[in-house]
Scaffold this active site. Structure first.
Site, PDB file in Angstrom:
ATOM      1  N   ARG A 142       5.257   4.262   6.289  1.00  0.00           N
ATOM      2  CA  ARG A 142       4.780   4.204   7.667  1.00  0.00           C
ATOM      3  C   ARG A 142       4.832   2.774   8.207  1.00  0.00           C
ATOM      4  O   ARG A 142       5.339   1.862   7.541  1.00  0.00           O
ATOM      5  CB  ARG A 142       3.360   4.767   7.754  1.00  0.00           C
ATOM      6  CG  ARG A 142       2.322   3.951   7.026  1.00  0.00           C
ATOM      7  CD  ARG A 142       0.927   4.517   7.306  1.00  0.00           C
ATOM      8  NE  ARG A 142      -0.076   3.817   6.539  1.00  0.00           N
ATOM      9  CZ  ARG A 142      -0.927   4.406   5.695  1.00  0.00           C
ATOM     10  NH1 ARG A 142      -0.863   5.710   5.489  1.00  0.00           N
ATOM     11  NH2 ARG A 142      -1.827   3.695   5.063  1.00  0.00           N
ATOM     12  N   ASP A 143       4.293   2.591   9.403  1.00  0.00           N
ATOM     13  CA  ASP A 143       4.328   1.272  10.045  1.00  0.00           C
ATOM     14  C   ASP A 143       3.254   0.369   9.446  1.00  0.00           C
ATOM     15  O   ASP A 143       2.342  -0.075  10.118  1.00  0.00           O
ATOM     16  CB  ASP A 143       4.106   1.431  11.555  1.00  0.00           C
ATOM     17  CG  ASP A 143       2.888   2.286  11.880  1.00  0.00           C
ATOM     18  OD1 ASP A 143       2.219   2.771  10.929  1.00  0.00           O
ATOM     19  OD2 ASP A 143       2.589   2.464  13.060  1.00  0.00           O
ATOM     20  N   GLU A 144       3.369   0.140   8.145  1.00  0.00           N
ATOM     21  CA  GLU A 144       2.371  -0.645   7.429  1.00  0.00           C
ATOM     22  C   GLU A 144       3.058  -1.400   6.293  1.00  0.00           C
ATOM     23  O   GLU A 144       3.456  -2.524   6.480  1.00  0.00           O
ATOM     24  CB  GLU A 144       1.257   0.297   6.936  1.00  0.00           C
ATOM     25  CG  GLU A 144       0.020  -0.469   6.543  1.00  0.00           C
ATOM     26  CD  GLU A 144      -1.286   0.301   6.724  1.00  0.00           C
ATOM     27  OE1 GLU A 144      -1.263   1.408   7.278  1.00  0.00           O
ATOM     28  OE2 GLU A 144      -2.315  -0.230   6.308  1.00  0.00           O
ATOM     29  N   GLU A 170      -2.170   9.190  -0.970  1.00  0.00           N
ATOM     30  CA  GLU A 170      -3.175   8.246  -0.493  1.00  0.00           C
ATOM     31  C   GLU A 170      -4.587   8.840  -0.550  1.00  0.00           C
ATOM     32  O   GLU A 170      -5.547   8.156  -0.874  1.00  0.00           O
ATOM     33  CB  GLU A 170      -2.855   7.862   0.960  1.00  0.00           C
ATOM     34  CG  GLU A 170      -3.845   6.895   1.573  1.00  0.00           C
ATOM     35  CD  GLU A 170      -3.358   6.347   2.902  1.00  0.00           C
ATOM     36  OE1 GLU A 170      -2.449   6.946   3.504  1.00  0.00           O
ATOM     37  OE2 GLU A 170      -3.883   5.303   3.335  1.00  0.00           O
ATOM     38  N   HIS A 185       1.123   6.219  -2.417  1.00  0.00           N
ATOM     39  CA  HIS A 185       0.112   5.171  -2.383  1.00  0.00           C
ATOM     40  C   HIS A 185      -0.362   5.025  -3.823  1.00  0.00           C
ATOM     41  O   HIS A 185      -1.043   5.876  -4.340  1.00  0.00           O
ATOM     42  CB  HIS A 185      -1.052   5.685  -1.530  1.00  0.00           C
ATOM     43  CG  HIS A 185      -1.468   4.797  -0.426  1.00  0.00           C
ATOM     44  ND1 HIS A 185      -0.700   4.606   0.686  1.00  0.00           N
ATOM     45  CD2 HIS A 185      -2.601   4.061  -0.229  1.00  0.00           C
ATOM     46  CE1 HIS A 185      -1.347   3.784   1.516  1.00  0.00           C
ATOM     47  NE2 HIS A 185      -2.498   3.441   0.982  1.00  0.00           N
ATOM     48  N   ASP A 206      -5.929  -2.361  -2.800  1.00  0.00           N
ATOM     49  CA  ASP A 206      -5.031  -1.480  -3.537  1.00  0.00           C
ATOM     50  C   ASP A 206      -4.421  -2.242  -4.712  1.00  0.00           C
ATOM     51  O   ASP A 206      -4.341  -1.745  -5.840  1.00  0.00           O
ATOM     52  CB  ASP A 206      -3.891  -0.983  -2.637  1.00  0.00           C
ATOM     53  CG  ASP A 206      -4.354  -0.451  -1.293  1.00  0.00           C
ATOM     54  OD1 ASP A 206      -5.260  -1.049  -0.688  1.00  0.00           O
ATOM     55  OD2 ASP A 206      -3.788   0.559  -0.832  1.00  0.00           O
ATOM     56  N   ASP A 209       0.834  -1.202   0.000  1.00  0.00           N
ATOM     57  CA  ASP A 209       0.000   0.000   0.000  1.00  0.00           C
ATOM     58  C   ASP A 209       0.864   1.245   0.000  1.00  0.00           C
ATOM     59  O   ASP A 209       0.581   2.215  -0.679  1.00  0.00           O
ATOM     60  CB  ASP A 209      -0.952   0.004   1.210  1.00  0.00           C
ATOM     61  CG  ASP A 209      -0.216  -0.094   2.542  1.00  0.00           C
ATOM     62  OD1 ASP A 209       0.913  -0.626   2.578  1.00  0.00           O
ATOM     63  OD2 ASP A 209      -0.768   0.363   3.558  1.00  0.00           O
ATOM     64  N   TRP A 229     -11.500  -6.076  -1.727  1.00  0.00           N
ATOM     65  CA  TRP A 229     -10.149  -6.435  -1.254  1.00  0.00           C
ATOM     66  C   TRP A 229      -9.918  -7.916  -1.547  1.00  0.00           C
ATOM     67  O   TRP A 229      -9.076  -8.280  -2.354  1.00  0.00           O
ATOM     68  CB  TRP A 229      -9.998  -6.076   0.234  1.00  0.00           C
ATOM     69  CG  TRP A 229      -9.499  -4.680   0.445  1.00  0.00           C
ATOM     70  CD1 TRP A 229      -8.264  -4.317   0.902  1.00  0.00           C
ATOM     71  CD2 TRP A 229     -10.190  -3.445   0.189  1.00  0.00           C
ATOM     72  NE1 TRP A 229      -8.143  -2.945   0.940  1.00  0.00           N
ATOM     73  CE2 TRP A 229      -9.313  -2.391   0.515  1.00  0.00           C
ATOM     74  CE3 TRP A 229     -11.452  -3.109  -0.287  1.00  0.00           C
ATOM     75  CZ2 TRP A 229      -9.661  -1.047   0.377  1.00  0.00           C
ATOM     76  CZ3 TRP A 229     -11.808  -1.769  -0.423  1.00  0.00           C
ATOM     77  CH2 TRP A 229     -10.923  -0.765  -0.100  1.00  0.00           C
TER      78      TRP A 229
HETATM   79  C1  BGC Z   1      -3.992   0.932   3.721  1.00  0.00           C
HETATM   80  C2  BGC Z   1      -4.752   0.759   2.474  1.00  0.00           C
HETATM   81  C3  BGC Z   1      -5.789  -0.266   2.632  1.00  0.00           C
HETATM   82  C4  BGC Z   1      -6.676   0.167   3.745  1.00  0.00           C
HETATM   83  C5  BGC Z   1      -7.794  -0.756   4.010  1.00  0.00           C
HETATM   84  C6  BGC Z   1      -4.911   1.264   4.843  1.00  0.00           C
HETATM   85  O1  BGC Z   1      -4.267   1.361   6.048  1.00  0.00           O
HETATM   86  O2  BGC Z   1      -2.980   1.857   3.572  1.00  0.00           O
HETATM   87  O3  BGC Z   1      -4.484   1.422   1.400  1.00  0.00           O
HETATM   88  O4  BGC Z   1      -6.406  -0.664   1.502  1.00  0.00           O
HETATM   89  O5  BGC Z   1      -5.967   0.375   4.945  1.00  0.00           O
HETATM   90  O6  BGC Z   1      -8.852  -0.034   4.234  1.00  0.00           O
END
Ligand code: BGC
Length: 890
Positions: free
Chosen positions: A472-474, A742, A763, A481, A468, A534
């Protein structure tokens, strides 16, 4: 039809085994071969009529073993994903292969230059023990990396040496003081509960007669780093290797982990993905992986024979250092605080080059944006520390790059040095090493910048899995996405094997049962399952990948789980409306607070159920499962009827009177022929109400321009595309973006940064619009009836005040190109159709007579067949070659 009778100048190029160039670890026993036909520039209508394949096994010294396996001359136009009957590959073996083709113009390529491939272990059972340090990596920890050392000897220098390597964690291999490969983040990121990847390298040149050392640096990577919401795949990183040495006599010796493997802590004092890395160069010792040895505190490593997780050879190219950027500006914000600007939001790390006194601690902090006062904007990193620390050894000029982390940044803040020069930092761009396929350029600079931003979004987020965001912490493989961007991604880059590999992780995360489904994120970190738009990535991405590549395995491998997903949704849709636990909906739709994005979730879930049923039916048909296809279609009709009954009023209005609702209904073909014009009017009204702006989130946005163009509203599509004010694609471009944001309002002149912490500036999701650049502005579109661009459309749709546009795609067969320009009221369209393909051309022209090619009437051009004029367009079929059309001014 042939246009020349002279024997053609035919050759072949781009030989690929399993879609890979010079592969080192093919695990398929019947590998598939692909090649490209190259015909002379002035030839037209070239088709392959036959091919022949030849595979030769080599021994350790590169000499042929036995007779080659040669196919018959096969009468076929197939040049992708072809197997050689009677050939079954052996494990850990080197082969050369060649192809010879004939064409319809009498051409004979002769045997091609040989291409090489090697097979891998060809078993899912890893043949060796594993080693680790026996310690547990706690949640949130960024521990020191582990250095392993194995001494082995060989009487003679081997004629062949192959290193097979796998890890729970990330590993960097060294032999005798040299890095064994420049590949990064090895062996990659699988769902570690179900499988682990391995890689193979030719290390013959690094091994000498006598004593040698194999060194491995093991970091946390995605395995033991703490990921979002405290998730860890595992907490005991471990690694294994099989080093196979073959002598001139053909005898092989295997070096594998045993009690003699030693382990120490080296200079990497801390590492984890979100944290960053700390390197104390005073502790480094060039001899750690040399026979001489270092005086680190070496101890016996802990052997772990117990790990029985299956191994799998990577399918996708690994992450590599792809390009470098120099800083474009530098500012000393306060004494000793320097901010470097790389001019481009990028992903990777920086190479530090420094001379300073021993013990100097240099801290590099990374950020995508600056605050108004020039300090780094780090709110959007959330808990990611995203920092690299380097402690100087004091030994001349020192160069350092991190290994087990990466950063999403445009700006780097440097502290710890009294002064700096521009060459202190070089930006190193890292991503999965996928060949570039598409190019696009047009007369509107802002659209070119939007294209650029999307491409950089893909570079930054195609780092081992489709993520995504990179900062960040992700940084996770978010499926929604990924699916909306996949078509754009496959135009831009050769992402077939990348997606095929990632789909293993997506299926591994599939949760069976009533509230299961595909995970929201793959590899799965146990968030939600089965979210509309998703989870559907499990159906959509195999389909889109197959359309672009023609690789049937991506459908075969996913078929069973696709049908499981269909069956699950069916249980949730007893009356045709999919009633499942609520999830994201039209995520980040403008004007709604986080997560609350109408239209109702059930409408979206039902629309997506229909969409996946349609694709699942087509997939079943391709695979010859007509029974399943028929069932999917019957269910699709029920779901469509339910959608119409539940949501569409007599006047065509949808209860939630919003763009996305109409776009889903029209874009997924959920309406009757009578309803279509009614819904169109409502869609146009909801657009007009927004002053010709979009009002869509993740799921509505990709449908907007395609639906409008299908409805004959191309002009309006161009208008929305080119809006510079919020919300729209060019709003961020006008505000200096170099990647896709994003949110439509991640930053605004009035409010500055969006207050939500979830606010990435890289993003790719809204970059999904770029497929429209290729397939509508320039008009290049692959045809699912002949996947892999064997047949494709060229249907450019000039508009939006553009005076020219050009796109090309390096298809599996060669370059497909379409470019147009308007000059003196005439429309000039130049196209290129690769050999062994056909294109269905559609040009905006009132009558056949209005179109010429190379100054001649269409009827006189040999490679053109079936010209027709209909509804303002002239259509015909085109064989391979280059063509220049002119459409007369009306
Ligand atoms: C992500 C996304 C993802 C979404 C889900 C976010 O934290 O960055 O792009 O699809 O969460 O809703």
């Amino acid at each position: 039809m042939p246009v020349s009778s002279a024997a053609s100048q035919l050759s072949v190029s781009r030989l690929r085994c399993e879609g890979q160039e010079a592969a080192t670890a093919i695990d398929a026993p019947e590998p598939q071969f692909s090649w490209r036909l190259d015909s002379a520039d002035d030839e037209r209508g070239v088709r392959q009529t036959a091919y022949q394949l030849r595979v030769t096994q080599l021994n350790a010294t590169g000499q042929p073993v036995g007779d080659p396996v040669i196919s018959e001359r096969v009468a076929s136009d197939l040049n992708r994903w072809v197997t050689l009957p009677d050939f079954t590959a052996k494990p850990r073996t080197h082969y050369l292969w060649q192809v010879r083709v004939w064409d319809n113009l009498g051409g004979d390529s002769g045997w091609s230059d040989p291409a090489s491939f090697e097979t891998g272990l060809m078993t899912s059972v890893w043949p060796a023990s594993w080693v680790g340090d026996g310690r547990i990596v706690g949640r949130g920890d960024a521990p020191a990396a582990r250095y392993f050392r194995t001494v082995f000897s060989t009487a003679e220098k081997p004629v062949r040496a192959r290193l097979y390597l796998s890890a729970f964690g990330l590993v960097e291999p060294w032999i005798n003081g040299q890095r064994a490969t420049d590949d990064c983040f090895l062996p990659g990121w699988p769902d570690y509960r179900e499988r682990v990847f391995y890689v193979a390298y030719d290390v013959t040149d690094l091994i000498t007669a006598g004593e040698n050392v194999l060194g491995l640096i093991l970091g946390e990577g995605w395995y033991s780093s703490t990921l979002m919401r405290g998730f860890q795949f595992g907490n005991e990183p471990h690694v294994s290797f099989l080093l196979e040495l073959t002598g001139a006599d053909g005898e092989s010796t295997a070096i594998v982990p045993d009690e003699d493997v030693q382990i120490a802590t080296g200079p990497i004092l801390a590492n984890s993905i979100y944290y960053g890395e700390t390197f104390d160069a005073r502790l480094d010792d060039v001899n750690w992986s040399r026979v001489a040895g270092s005086d680190w505190n070496w101890e016996p490593a802990v052997l772990r024979p117990d790990n029985r997780i299956p191994v799998m050879s990577r399918l996708s190219p690994p992450v590599r250092r792809i390009e470098e950027l120099k800083p474009v500006a530098r500012e000393e914000r306060e004494p000793g605080v320097f901010v470097f600007d790389f001019g481009q939001n990028m992903v990777g790390w920086t190479r530090l080059q420094v001379r300073a006194p021993a013990g100097t601690k240099i801290t590099l902090r990374f950020a995508e944006m600056l605050e108004p006062d020039g300090t780094l904007h780090t709110d959007n990193l959330r808990t990611a520390r995203a920092t690299a620390d380097y402690i100087v050894s004091g030994d001349g000029i020192e160069t350092w790059e991190p290994r087990f982390t990466f950063f999403g940044f445009r700006y780097v803040e440097v502290t710890g040095l009294p002064n700096v020069s521009d060459d202190l930092l070089t930006g190193v761009v890292l991503h999965s090493d996928l060949a570039r396929r598409g190019e696009f350029e047009c007369s509107a600079p802002l659209l070119n910048q939007l294209y650029h931003n999307t491409l950089w979004g893909q570079k930054g987020n195609f780092l081992e899995v489709p993520t995504d965001c990179p900062q960040r912490d992700e940084r996770l493989g978010w499926t929604g996405d990924a699916q909306i961007f996949s078509n754009t991604a496959l135009y831009n880059m050769d992402a077939g094997n990348f997606y095929r590999q990632w789909l293993y992780g997506l299926r591994d995360g599939y949760r069976p049962g009533a509230n299961g489904g595909y995970p929201d994120v793959a590899p799965d970190i146990r968030l939600r399952y089965g979210s509309a738009g998703w989870g559907d990535a499990g159906v959509i991405i195999p389909w889109v990948t197959w359309v672009h590549t023609g690789d049937l395995r991506v459908l075969e491998e996913n078929f069973a789980s696709i049908q499981e997903w269909i069956a699950l949704q069916e249980t949730q849709a007893f009356d045709g409306i999919r009633r499942s636990p609520e999830s994201y909906g039209d995520w980040l739709s403008p004007g709604f607070p986080r997560g609350k994005a109408p239209p109702p979730y059930e409408l979206i879930a039902t629309a997506y159920f229909a969409r996946t049923l349609d694709l699942a039916a087509r997939i079943a048909e391709v695979l010859g499962r007509d029974d399943v296809a028929a069932r999917n279609r019957a269910l699709l009709e029920r779901v469509k009827a339910a959608f119409q009954r539940e949501y569409i009023a007599l006047d065509g209005r949808i209860t939630t009177d919003m763009q996305t609702a109409y776009l889903l209904a029209l874009g997924f073909d959920l309406v009757t022929e009578e309803q279509r014009p009614l819904l169109k009017q409502h869609l146009l009204r909801t657009i007009a109400q927004k002053d010709d702006h979009l009002s869509t989130g993740f799921l509505g946005t990709p449908l907007l321009l395609p639906v409008l163009a299908d409805l004959g509203e191309t002009d309006l599509a161009y208008t929305i595309l080119q809006q510079e004010s919020y919300p729209g694609w060019l709003f961020s471009v006008k505000n200096g973006a170099t990647t896709i944001w994003e949110r439509w309002n991640s930053w605004t002149p009035e409010e500055g940064f969006n207050r939500e912490g979830m606010n990435s500036f890289n993003h790719y999701a809204y970059g999904s619009v770029v497929e429209w650049f290729y397939d509508t502005i320039a008009g290049l579109r692959p045809d699912p009836s002949a996947p892999g661009w064997k047949r494709f459309a060229i249907a450019p749709r000039p508009g939006g005040g553009l005076t020219h546009a050009a796109a090309s795609v390096e298809t599996p067969h060669g370059k497909a190109a379409s470019s147009w320009r308007i000059a003196d009221g005439e429309l000039h369209v130049d196209v290129e159709v690769p050999a062994n393909t056909e294109a269905d051309v559609s040009l905006p022209a009132p009558a056949i007579a209005a179109v010429t090619e190379g100054g001649r009437a269409l009827a006189q051009v040999g490679a053109i067949s079936g010209p027709r004029a209909d509804g303002g367009f002239v259509t015909f079929t085109l064989g391979s070659g280059r063509y220049q059309f002119v459409i007369a001014a009306n």
